[in-house]
Design a protein around this motif. Structure first.
Motif, mmCIF file in Angstrom:
data_model
loop_
_atom_site.group_PDB
_atom_site.id
_atom_site.type_symbol
_atom_site.label_atom_id
_atom_site.label_comp_id
_atom_site.label_asym_id
_atom_site.label_seq_id
_atom_site.Cartn_x
_atom_site.Cartn_y
_atom_site.Cartn_z
ATOM 1 N N THR A 251 0.785 -1.219 -0.031
ATOM 2 C CA THR A 251 0.038 0.086 -0.078
ATOM 3 C C THR A 251 0.779 1.236 0.129
ATOM 4 O O THR A 251 0.176 2.390 -0.039
ATOM 5 C CB THR A 251 -0.782 0.100 1.210
ATOM 6 O OG1 THR A 251 -0.141 0.141 2.456
ATOM 7 C CG2 THR A 251 -1.735 -1.136 1.312
ATOM 8 N N THR A 252 2.131 1.051 0.040
ATOM 9 C CA THR A 252 3.090 2.347 0.288
ATOM 10 C C THR A 252 2.902 3.285 -0.581
ATOM 11 O O THR A 252 2.600 4.662 -0.546
ATOM 12 C CB THR A 252 4.437 1.908 0.390
ATOM 13 O OG1 THR A 252 4.561 1.171 1.644
ATOM 14 C CG2 THR A 252 5.347 3.469 0.860
ATOM 15 N N VAL A 253 3.206 3.025 -2.291
ATOM 16 C CA VAL A 253 3.117 3.777 -3.225
ATOM 17 C C VAL A 253 1.707 4.267 -3.406
ATOM 18 O O VAL A 253 1.694 5.692 -3.558
ATOM 19 C CB VAL A 253 3.704 3.129 -4.365
ATOM 20 C CG1 VAL A 253 3.556 4.033 -5.589
ATOM 21 C CG2 VAL A 253 5.034 2.688 -4.273
ATOM 22 N N ARG A 254 0.681 3.721 -3.336
ATOM 23 C CA ARG A 254 -0.796 3.953 -3.651
ATOM 24 C C ARG A 254 -1.032 5.014 -2.646
ATOM 25 O O ARG A 254 -1.811 5.997 -2.796
ATOM 26 C CB ARG A 254 -1.517 2.716 -3.619
ATOM 27 C CG ARG A 254 -2.855 3.127 -3.878
ATOM 28 C CD ARG A 254 -3.846 2.016 -4.156
ATOM 29 N NE ARG A 254 -4.142 1.633 -2.600
ATOM 30 C CZ ARG A 254 -3.749 0.168 -2.136
ATOM 31 N NH1 ARG A 254 -2.928 -0.541 -3.067
ATOM 32 N NH2 ARG A 254 -4.020 -0.280 -0.887
ATOM 33 N N THR A 255 -0.596 4.847 -1.444
ATOM 34 C CA THR A 255 -1.217 5.845 -0.203
ATOM 35 C C THR A 255 -0.609 7.228 -0.392
ATOM 36 O O THR A 255 -1.196 8.223 -0.282
ATOM 37 C CB THR A 255 -0.743 5.078 1.057
ATOM 38 O OG1 THR A 255 -1.358 3.884 1.418
ATOM 39 C CG2 THR A 255 -1.172 5.999 2.219
ATOM 40 N N VAL A 256 0.852 7.099 -0.847
ATOM 41 C CA VAL A 256 1.195 8.522 -0.842
ATOM 42 C C VAL A 256 0.622 9.116 -2.045
ATOM 43 O O VAL A 256 0.416 10.543 -2.147
ATOM 44 C CB VAL A 256 2.793 8.171 -0.981
ATOM 45 C CG1 VAL A 256 3.363 9.768 -1.437
ATOM 46 C CG2 VAL A 256 3.477 7.881 0.111
ATOM 47 N N LEU A 257 0.373 8.658 -3.206
ATOM 48 C CA LEU A 257 0.240 9.169 -4.392
ATOM 49 C C LEU A 257 -1.582 9.476 -4.538
ATOM 50 O O LEU A 257 -1.898 10.487 -4.847
ATOM 51 C CB LEU A 257 0.124 8.124 -5.609
ATOM 52 C CG LEU A 257 1.844 7.950 -6.035
ATOM 53 C CD1 LEU A 257 1.587 6.965 -7.321
ATOM 54 C CD2 LEU A 257 2.467 9.070 -6.383
#
Length: 274
Positions: A251-257
């Motif tokens: 979920t890291t990339v999706r959460t930031v974006l």
């Protein structure tokens, strides 16, 4: 016209301000950091501020300090940040990128070699947090083709402002709070009083950073100035997605974006008449 100037000119023509997310190079690892960097323009970033990991980031609060420590453990460095920009430019030749860091790594790298490598890799501007205007000769003679973005603090008085503005390029970074990043929110009334005093002495765009955390605050900043910089809030969200060992999760990339998308929506609607 530089990428930074072209982007601010385009946004002015469109009647809106700029969103400038801050992310730390190599946080929490090179691949995740690169995926976030590549995804920022599509999520609504108008310009990007890429942090250079450093052991002693005096202007940064705990959130960005911890990001820097994660990045250093992952092998982050000034050369690594420059390489990230070079890789980013393979797919995006339009989005301006500003490196934000400290003077010591540049001196260790060699100012002339660093400026040449940064320019050739597609870096557009530099924010050297701990380099006062009086020490700009450490970098300025080598920085042709790079905008030296100057920081203006609430404590910068009108007598000192011309010195700070001398040699400034790209845009001006107005530090909204007297303190380190991520510790408290900016005060809208203080900003509304301060920004016109800066505008009276320069034609450069002004971006507000430090203490901008939410879409509403970002929108407010772009109504007062020309851009909003958001960093600690995004890094806090990134950190919340990491596993118990500090590694990225699915979920890291999706959460930031997704957070950048929400900020971008706030900025894009900031000047829409009610």
């Amino acid at each position: 016209m530089t990428r930074i100037a072209a982007r601010f000119a385009k946004l002015k023509q469109e009647g809106r301000g700029a969103l400038m997310p801050f992310v730390e190079a190599y946080d929490p690892d090179p691949a995740t950091s690169m995926a976030i960097l590549r995804g920022l323009p599509g999520a609504g970033a108008d310009l990007i501020e890429l942090g250079v990991p450093f052991t002693d980031p005096a202007a940064d609060g705990p959130t960005v300090q911890q990001a820097g420590q994660r990045a250093l453990r992952a092998g982050g460095s000034l050369a690594g940040a420059v390489a990230m920009v070079r890789d980013f430019r393979r797919d995006d030749d339009e989005t301006p990128i500003v490196l934000m860091g400290y003077l010591n790594p540049i001196l260790a790298y060699g100012p002339a070699r660093f400026c040449q490598d940064a320019r050739m890799s597609g870096v557009d501007g530099l924010i050297v947090v701990d380099m006062p205007p009086e020490e700009a000769d450490e970098i300025a003679p080598h920085a042709a083709g790079l905008d030296l973005v100057r920081l203006i603090a609430p404590t910068t008085d009108e007598a000192r402002l011309p010195l700070v503005l001398r040699g400034a390029g790209g845009f001006l970074y107005y530090v909204a709070i007297a303190g380190i990043t991520g510790t408290r929110s900016a005060d809208a009334a203080d900003l509304a009083a301060a920004i016109p005093k800066v505008r009276a002495q320069t034609d450069l765009p002004i971006a507000i950073g430090f203490g901008i955390k939410t879409p509403d605050q970002a929108a407010q900043a772009t109504r007062i100035a020309d851009g909003a910089v958001v960093g600690s809030a995004l890094i806090e969200r990134l950190a919340a997605t990491l596993d118990e060992n500090g590694r990225a999760t699915a979920t890291t990339v999706r959460t930031v974006l997704d957070d950048v998308r929400a900020l971008a929506e706030g900025v894009r609607n900031a000047r829409v008449p009610a």
